[in-house]
Design a protein around this motif. Structure first.
Motif, PDB file in Angstrom:
ATOM      1  N   VAL A 291       0.862  -1.175   0.000  1.00 44.36           N
ATOM      2  CA  VAL A 291       0.000   0.000   0.000  1.00 44.36           C
ATOM      3  C   VAL A 291       0.900   1.226   0.000  1.00 44.36           C
ATOM      4  O   VAL A 291       1.748   1.390   0.880  1.00 44.36           O
ATOM      5  CB  VAL A 291      -0.930   0.011   1.225  1.00 44.36           C
ATOM      6  N   THR A 292       0.726   2.082  -0.992  1.00 39.83           N
ATOM      7  CA  THR A 292       1.581   3.245  -1.163  1.00 39.83           C
ATOM      8  C   THR A 292       0.734   4.512  -1.124  1.00 39.83           C
ATOM      9  O   THR A 292      -0.500   4.464  -1.183  1.00 39.83           O
ATOM     10  CB  THR A 292       2.351   3.179  -2.495  1.00 39.83           C
ATOM     11  N   VAL A 293       1.413   5.653  -1.047  1.00 44.70           N
ATOM     12  CA  VAL A 293       0.722   6.945  -0.961  1.00 44.70           C
ATOM     13  C   VAL A 293       1.330   7.898  -1.978  1.00 44.70           C
ATOM     14  O   VAL A 293       2.554   7.970  -2.126  1.00 44.70           O
ATOM     15  CB  VAL A 293       0.854   7.547   0.453  1.00 44.70           C
ATOM     16  N   LYS A 294       0.464   8.623  -2.690  1.00 49.08           N
ATOM     17  CA  LYS A 294       0.910   9.701  -3.567  1.00 49.08           C
ATOM     18  C   LYS A 294       0.417  11.010  -2.970  1.00 49.08           C
ATOM     19  O   LYS A 294      -0.780  11.186  -2.745  1.00 49.08           O
ATOM     20  CB  LYS A 294       0.378   9.543  -4.986  1.00 49.08           C
ATOM     21  N   CYS A 295       1.351  11.919  -2.685  1.00 43.28           N
ATOM     22  CA  CYS A 295       1.002  13.138  -1.956  1.00 43.28           C
ATOM     23  C   CYS A 295       1.636  14.365  -2.607  1.00 43.28           C
ATOM     24  O   CYS A 295       2.416  14.267  -3.554  1.00 43.28           O
ATOM     25  CB  CYS A 295       1.453  13.032  -0.496  1.00 43.28           C
ATOM     26  N   ARG A 296       1.296  15.523  -2.082  1.00 46.33           N
ATOM     27  CA  ARG A 296       1.949  16.795  -2.412  1.00 46.33           C
ATOM     28  C   ARG A 296       2.958  17.125  -1.305  1.00 46.33           C
ATOM     29  O   ARG A 296       3.015  16.442  -0.277  1.00 46.33           O
ATOM     30  CB  ARG A 296       0.905  17.907  -2.510  1.00 46.33           C
ATOM     31  N   ILE A 297       3.712  18.199  -1.492  1.00 47.81           N
ATOM     32  CA  ILE A 297       4.630  18.616  -0.422  1.00 47.81           C
ATOM     33  C   ILE A 297       3.887  19.398   0.660  1.00 47.81           C
ATOM     34  O   ILE A 297       4.436  19.645   1.742  1.00 47.81           O
ATOM     35  CB  ILE A 297       5.810  19.457  -0.967  1.00 47.81           C
ATOM     36  N   GLY A 298       2.642  19.769   0.375  1.00 49.60           N
ATOM     37  CA  GLY A 298       1.826  20.501   1.331  1.00 49.60           C
ATOM     38  C   GLY A 298       0.656  21.121   0.607  1.00 49.60           C
ATOM     39  O   GLY A 298       0.534  21.016  -0.625  1.00 49.60           O
TER      40      GLY A 298
END
Length: 333
Positions: free
Chosen positions: A132-139
């Motif tokens: 299970v992975t996560v794709k995010c922004r820096i904020g």
């Protein structure tokens, strides 16, 4: 883990673009790159039982399912459905800034609730036997990425997440459209590189504004574990994917895009026989010969003809004959 090796280069999940037909084409160009679905919402799967959204071809492996949602129980059930369908990875979207996503309390707005994201990741990880992975922004918005991002990553690792993809831009949830959020917030690649130094055991891929294999190589050489490319891989797939296997993975040979077209013909035939339309596939093929003599004629022939009721594989082969076989583009490595 093999999928971590595939994640050295991945194609970003892109709404309305990276559908199963697009992924099939991309797989013909690269046997190694990790492919992602468009974001599928957990409520659509669990409450709506829209399981057709999970359909894909076995040839697409390795392929990851990206989920959107914010309820740990619902996301765990959606992850189970995705795993049962055969996906190699389940990814949680914590980066999409669209109004629809915000109204559903998921996507980039979840950067403001890292504790909830951690609960979601833990529940999903408990539910499936794949990563299970996560794709995010820096904020987002007024967050200070120097503080928000390491806190977020700490919580993800504590929840059992071992791989993240970081889009190296903030998302502005107020004042910018989703399209503007892909271009206007400045990129901060250095911050992502510092996160790798701070979290050496976390597999980190970088995303945002990367348009070539040479750029991807530079990030890998700088110490990052993977590079995710979005729009460039879609609009000029041959430049990004055709040479990816030898250049990024040290395996195989560069793919001839014309051969990829020929290999698409049986897939197109099966799609049409099942009641599908040619343009549903060829819209993803328009940029295949970008920068090559005949590319404009290729695009025009497909664009003008693929929507006809009788359009079929012959139209694609006719368009291929308009592309010069003698003057291939310079290799983009």
């Amino acid at each position: 883990m093999q999928i971590n090796q595939n994640a050295r280069l991945s194609v970003a999940p892109m709404m309305d673009w990276t559908d199963r037909h697009c992924r099939y084409l991309h797989r013909l160009l690269s046997r190694q790159a990790l492919l992602y679905t468009e974001m599928v919402t957990a409520p659509a799967l669990v409450r709506g039982r829209a399981l057709h959204l999970l359909d894909f071809s076995a040839e697409e492996h390795p392929v990851a399912l990206q989920l959107g949602g914010s309820d740990p129980v619902e996301l765990a059930e959606a992850a189970r459905l995705g795993r049962a369908a055969g996906y190699d990875e389940i990814n949680l979207n914590v980066g999409c800034p669209s109004d629809r996503v915000q109204s559903g309390a998921f996507g980039a707005v979840l950067m403001l609730q890292p504790g909830l994201v951690a609960d979601c990741v833990a529940a999903m990880s408990e539910a499936v036997d794949v990563e299970v992975t996560v794709k995010c922004r820096i904020g987002v918005d007024d967050q200070d990425p120097e503080q928000a991002l390491p806190d977020f990553l700490s919580r993800m690792t504590a929840a059992g997440c071992q791989r993240v993809i970081i889009h190296a831009r903030k998302a502005w949830l107020q004042g910018l459209s989703p399209k503007e959020n892909r271009d206007i917030p400045p990129l901060d690649y250095d911050l992502v590189l510092r996160m790798k130094q701070r979290f050496p055991d976390l597999h980190i891929s970088i995303n945002g504004g990367i348009a070539s294999l040479s750029e991807a190589q530079a990030f890998l050489q700088a110490g990052l574990d993977g590079v995710m490319i979005g729009r460039a891989a879609y609009h000029d797939p041959a430049a990004v994917l055709a040479a990816a296997d030898p250049v990024i993975f040290g395996l195989g040979q560069e793919t001839d895009p014309a051969e990829a077209v020929r290999l698409m013909i049986p897939y197109i035939e099966a799609h049409i026989q099942a009641g599908g339309k040619l343009h549903q596939i060829t819209r993803h093929m328009l940029g295949l010969f970008a920068g090559r003599p005949g590319a404009r004629a290729w695009r025009r022939h497909l664009s003008e003809g693929a929507c006809r009721a009788d359009a079929g594989p012959a139209l694609v082969l006719d368009a291929l004959n308009l592309v010069s076989p003698d003057e291939p583009r310079a290799k983009a490595v």
